[in-house]
Motif scaffolding. Structure first.
Motif, PDB file in Angstrom:
ATOM      1  N   GLY A   1       0.815  -1.210   0.000  1.00 31.35           N
ATOM      2  CA  GLY A   1       0.000   0.000   0.000  1.00 31.35           C
ATOM      3  C   GLY A   1       0.842   1.249   0.000  1.00 31.35           C
ATOM      4  N   PRO A   2       0.200   2.424  -0.022  1.00 31.25           N
ATOM      5  CA  PRO A   2       0.951   3.670  -0.123  1.00 31.25           C
ATOM      6  C   PRO A   2       1.659   4.003   1.175  1.00 31.25           C
ATOM      7  N   LEU A   3       2.837   4.613   1.047  1.00 30.17           N
ATOM      8  CA  LEU A   3       3.523   5.107   2.230  1.00 30.17           C
ATOM      9  C   LEU A   3       2.849   6.361   2.757  1.00 30.17           C
ATOM     10  N   GLY A   4       2.187   7.094   1.888  1.00 24.08           N
ATOM     11  CA  GLY A   4       1.571   8.342   2.297  1.00 24.08           C
ATOM     12  C   GLY A   4       0.262   8.135   3.028  1.00 24.08           C
ATOM     13  N   ARG A   5      -0.396   9.252   3.300  1.00 27.18           N
ATOM     14  CA  ARG A   5      -1.669   9.179   4.000  1.00 27.18           C
ATOM     15  C   ARG A   5      -2.752   8.639   3.074  1.00 27.18           C
ATOM     16  N   SER A   6      -3.648   7.881   3.645  1.00 25.82           N
ATOM     17  CA  SER A   6      -4.803   7.380   2.913  1.00 25.82           C
ATOM     18  C   SER A   6      -6.052   7.809   3.662  1.00 25.82           C
ATOM     19  N   ARG A   7      -7.056   8.269   2.927  1.00 26.07           N
ATOM     20  CA  ARG A   7      -8.284   8.714   3.583  1.00 26.07           C
ATOM     21  C   ARG A   7      -9.056   7.554   4.192  1.00 26.07           C
ATOM     22  N   ASN A   8      -8.747   6.340   3.767  1.00 26.12           N
ATOM     23  CA  ASN A   8      -9.430   5.176   4.325  1.00 26.12           C
ATOM     24  C   ASN A   8      -8.688   4.569   5.498  1.00 26.12           C
ATOM     25  N   ARG A   9      -7.547   5.123   5.850  1.00 26.93           N
ATOM     26  CA  ARG A   9      -6.737   4.554   6.920  1.00 26.93           C
ATOM     27  C   ARG A   9      -6.885   5.403   8.180  1.00 26.93           C
ATOM     28  N   LEU A  10      -7.059   4.748   9.313  1.00 20.22           N
ATOM     29  CA  LEU A  10      -7.230   5.451  10.583  1.00 20.22           C
ATOM     30  C   LEU A  10      -5.887   5.986  11.064  1.00 20.22           C
ATOM     31  N   SER A  11      -5.851   7.261  11.408  1.00 21.77           N
ATOM     32  CA  SER A  11      -4.653   7.890  11.965  1.00 21.77           C
ATOM     33  C   SER A  11      -5.013   8.536  13.291  1.00 21.77           C
ATOM     34  N   ALA A  12      -3.990   8.927  14.037  1.00 19.23           N
ATOM     35  CA  ALA A  12      -4.240   9.551  15.337  1.00 19.23           C
ATOM     36  C   ALA A  12      -4.965  10.880  15.176  1.00 19.23           C
ATOM     37  N   SER A  13      -4.538  11.693  14.209  1.00 15.83           N
ATOM     38  CA  SER A  13      -5.181  12.997  14.025  1.00 15.83           C
ATOM     39  C   SER A  13      -6.618  12.841  13.551  1.00 15.83           C
ATOM     40  N   ALA A  14      -6.862  11.867  12.646  1.00 14.56           N
ATOM     41  CA  ALA A  14      -8.233  11.629  12.192  1.00 14.56           C
ATOM     42  C   ALA A  14      -9.104  11.148  13.349  1.00 14.56           C
ATOM     43  N   LEU A  15      -8.565  10.237  14.156  1.00 19.58           N
ATOM     44  CA  LEU A  15      -9.328   9.701  15.280  1.00 19.58           C
ATOM     45  C   LEU A  15      -9.685  10.788  16.281  1.00 19.58           C
ATOM     46  N   THR A  16      -8.700  11.592  16.682  1.00 19.57           N
ATOM     47  CA  THR A  16      -8.979  12.615  17.694  1.00 19.57           C
ATOM     48  C   THR A  16      -9.939  13.672  17.158  1.00 19.57           C
ATOM     49  N   THR A  17      -9.832  13.991  15.869  1.00 20.52           N
ATOM     50  CA  THR A  17     -10.787  14.929  15.280  1.00 20.52           C
ATOM     51  C   THR A  17     -12.188  14.337  15.288  1.00 20.52           C
ATOM     52  N   TYR A  18     -12.303  13.073  14.924  1.00 19.64           N
ATOM     53  CA  TYR A  18     -13.607  12.398  14.891  1.00 19.64           C
ATOM     54  C   TYR A  18     -14.228  12.343  16.285  1.00 19.64           C
ATOM     55  N   LEU A  19     -13.404  12.096  17.297  1.00 18.65           N
ATOM     56  CA  LEU A  19     -13.924  12.027  18.666  1.00 18.65           C
ATOM     57  C   LEU A  19     -14.374  13.399  19.161  1.00 18.65           C
ATOM     58  N   ARG A  20     -13.732  14.467  18.654  1.00 20.24           N
ATOM     59  CA  ARG A  20     -14.166  15.819  19.031  1.00 20.24           C
ATOM     60  C   ARG A  20     -15.454  16.198  18.316  1.00 20.24           C
ATOM     61  N   CYS A  21     -15.499  15.925  16.996  1.00 15.86           N
ATOM     62  CA  CYS A  21     -16.653  16.337  16.192  1.00 15.86           C
ATOM     63  C   CYS A  21     -16.669  15.510  14.917  1.00 15.86           C
ATOM     64  N   GLU A  22     -17.693  14.675  14.753  1.00 19.67           N
ATOM     65  CA  GLU A  22     -17.776  13.812  13.582  1.00 19.67           C
ATOM     66  C   GLU A  22     -17.877  14.621  12.293  1.00 19.67           C
ATOM     67  N   SER A  23     -18.634  15.708  12.326  1.00 19.35           N
ATOM     68  CA  SER A  23     -18.805  16.527  11.121  1.00 19.35           C
ATOM     69  C   SER A  23     -17.499  17.200  10.726  1.00 19.35           C
ATOM     70  N   GLN A  24     -16.739  17.656  11.724  1.00 20.57           N
ATOM     71  CA  GLN A  24     -15.441  18.274  11.435  1.00 20.57           C
ATOM     72  C   GLN A  24     -14.525  17.270  10.742  1.00 20.57           C
TER      73      GLN A  24
END
Length: 580
Positions: free
Chosen positions: A10-33
């Motif tokens: 797979g790609p070394l770069g970021r993937s929108r389908n892959r869970l990351s720490a920043s994506a997770l913490t943003t989702y936990l703060r606000c799903e719409s954000q």
């Protein structure tokens, strides 16, 4: 090891389908954000603090990579570092100004001049003081368990901590030509005492040095979950005493509105470390705040916690992937928009009622003042663009993994229907990993996404797509089938620019890449528009939020199931009108 290759190529770069720490913490703060920023690609203006955080972290890591001369006291070590702190602050400030000036959309009423070089010096010095606490502990422990190994020229870790003069570790070294033949040496090296002698302060610095992201390595330096659905990029890994402690560097204050996300972030990294290191538990989690200096410690997860975190993260990841697809409506209705109270909320709080009453932040007032676009032939609303389709044909000619337009390796095949040929391609790496395992020739491709690349029609397949043998279809379930020759691959669209940003870097093979992405709003829906490389022209670079844009012949594409329009330098015609 703090860095790894992704599974399945797979790609070394970021993937929108892959869970990351920043994506997770943003989702936990606000799903719409999270949805608007990470999936749709709708971002706010660049703030000085965002730029400062990146360049300060790089400057501090570069300082840690330096080799002090032989010194006999802590004060001498500090005296050696003082001028380096000042020079690193100047370098970071200059880098930040360059990044700020090159950005296409910046926060209003602020400038890079509001960020002072003196403030940078203070924050780098604070980071130095936090590290010196580690150095002093290492000195008091007589260098720790690896001192004699290092004095003998050995390296206790499979991935060494980066230093100036050493050969960097690339996650994909086969993609870097002549890496060992390059000149990595600088006019400094470690100074070691003889075996058995008491540790010196400069040796304590060398032993205590953490693993950091190596600024010489252009490839992403991340950990990847063995199943490919999660990844994380660590700032620091302390391991001089034989224990693993993960540190995240924060350029701001522990009183920031984002500070509550730090523990979630570090727990994610600790969980990911266990997943990628045969269950090894992290012994410590810390946040280093450069505005302090302040060291915030958290209790790392236990073995039982790791198991429950796996279940929790998988459920969050599944929920995140199922939020929406196709063409995204914007703005939200008042009953679905967020309150705007969470840290980082910007676009997610924007709403418009059926009576056209807007709810938005003062800085977004300009949106409500835009007249709704008048869309008539040859232009069409974004919502009219064809989404998922079903087609029939014969599979042949499997290929890949080969690079797509994002230089990500994807699998592909050829679908033949009558006299028509069309390429089937994964929408993202790993989104349809069994494409080459399909044994049936005559198939129905159900819920694929039509598009085009390099002027050739494409059908993008992902985890929603089904490829079914014709002979096993259930006649009781009717499926509307589209002929291959009737797939829509281009669109004529019109609307306003809501946000815009430019990104650039180097691919894993070292070749440069550049991309401009802006968000097009036609009054009721939004879609990301991207231009790569030589498709980026001055007209695009002159766009700003509020610009009216009309485009004909723009390519239809998809990213994580969401519409993404791509500018073709040869066939896309773009006509901007600068209203604001």
């Amino acid at each position: 090891m703090p860095v790894a290759q992704p599974p399945l190529g797979g790609p070394l770069g970021r993937s929108r389908n892959r869970l990351s720490a920043s994506a997770l913490t943003t989702y936990l703060r606000c799903e719409s954000q999270w949805f608007l920023a990470y999936q749709v690609g709708l971002h706010g203006p660049l703030r000085p603090s965002q730029v400062a955080g990146i360049v300060l972290e790089d400057a501090l890591c570069e300082l840690f990579m330096m080799h002090p001369p032989h010194v006999s006291s802590k004060q001498e070590l500090t005296d050696w570092a003082n001028p380096l702190i000042l020079s690193q602050a100047k370098k970071a400030h200059d880098r930040g100004r360059e990044d700020w000036d090159e950005s296409l959309w910046r926060e209003q009423d602020v400038s890079w001049d509001d960020v002072t070089e003196e403030d940078f010096s203070e924050k780098i010095r604070n980071g130095f003081e936090l590290f010196m606490e580690e150095v002093e502990q290492c000195y008091n422990a007589n260098g720790g368990p690896f001192l004699e190994t290092r004095r003998g020229g050995g390296q206790p870790f499979s991935v060494p901590e980066p230093t100036w003069g050493s050969i960097p570790v690339f996650p994909r070294p086969e993609k870097v030509p002549d890496v060992e033949l390059r000149q990595w040496d600088v006019e400094q090296s470690a100074s070691w005492s003889k075996q058995g002698e008491p540790v010196t302060w400069n040796e304590a610095w060398e032993c205590a040095r953490p693993w950091v992201k190596d600024p010489r390595v252009h490839q992403p330096q991340r950990l990847y979950h063995p199943d490919g659905w999660a990844s994380g990029e660590l700032d620091l890994v302390l391991r001089w005493d034989g224990n693993i402690r993960i540190v995240d560097i924060k350029s701001g204050s522990s009183q920031s509105s984002f500070a509550s996300s730090l523990e979630h972030q570090l727990r994610f990294y600790s969980w990911l470390w266990a997943q990628t290191h045969e269950g090894q538990l992290v012994e410590g989690m810390e946040g280093w705040y450069l505005s302090g200096p302040e060291r915030i410690k958290f209790t790392p997860p236990t073995l039982e916690d790791i198991s429950s975190l796996t279940d929790f993260y998988m459920k969050q990841h599944q929920a995140m992937q199922g939020l929406a697809e196709g063409v995204v409506q914007f703005p939200s209705s008042p009953d679905t928009a967020c309150s705007g109270e969470a840290a980082g909320c910007y676009w997610c709080q924007v709403s418009r009622s059926q009576s056209s009453e807007w709810n938005l932040h003062e800085s977004q007032q300009w949106i409500s003042e835009l007249p709704l676009p008048s869309i008539s032939s040859p232009y069409a609303p974004l919502s009219s663009i064809q989404g998922r389709v079903s087609v029939k044909g014969s599979l042949s000619g499997a290929w890949g993994p080969l690079p797509n337009h994002f230089s990500e390796p994807v699998l592909g095949a050829v679908l033949v229907g009558g006299t028509q040929h069309i390429a089937l391609e994964e929408s993202e790496p790993g989104s349809f990993p069994k494409l080459h395992e399909i044994k049936h020739k005559d198939v129905l491709v159900h819920n694929a996404l039509p598009g085009v690349w390099r002027d050739q029609p494409r059908l993008y397949v992902d985890n929603v797509t089904q490829i079914l043998p014709i002979g096993e279809l259930d006649d009781s379930k009717s499926v509307e089938v589209t002929r291959l020759g009737l797939l829509r691959t281009r669109a004529n669209v019109k609307g306003y620019v809501l946000s815009i940003r430019k990104r650039s870097g180097r691919r894993i093979d070292g070749k440069p890449w550049s991309m401009v992405a802006f968000m097009l709003w036609d009054g009721s829906h939004v879609a990301e528009v991207v231009a790569f490389g030589n498709s980026i022209n001055q007209r695009i670079l002159n766009l700003k939020p509020g610009s009216m844009v009309a485009m004909t012949g723009v390519e239809i594409g998809w990213r994580s199931g969401l519409l993404q329009l791509r500018i073709d330098s040869r066939k896309t015609r773009l006509e901007p009108t600068f209203l604001l």
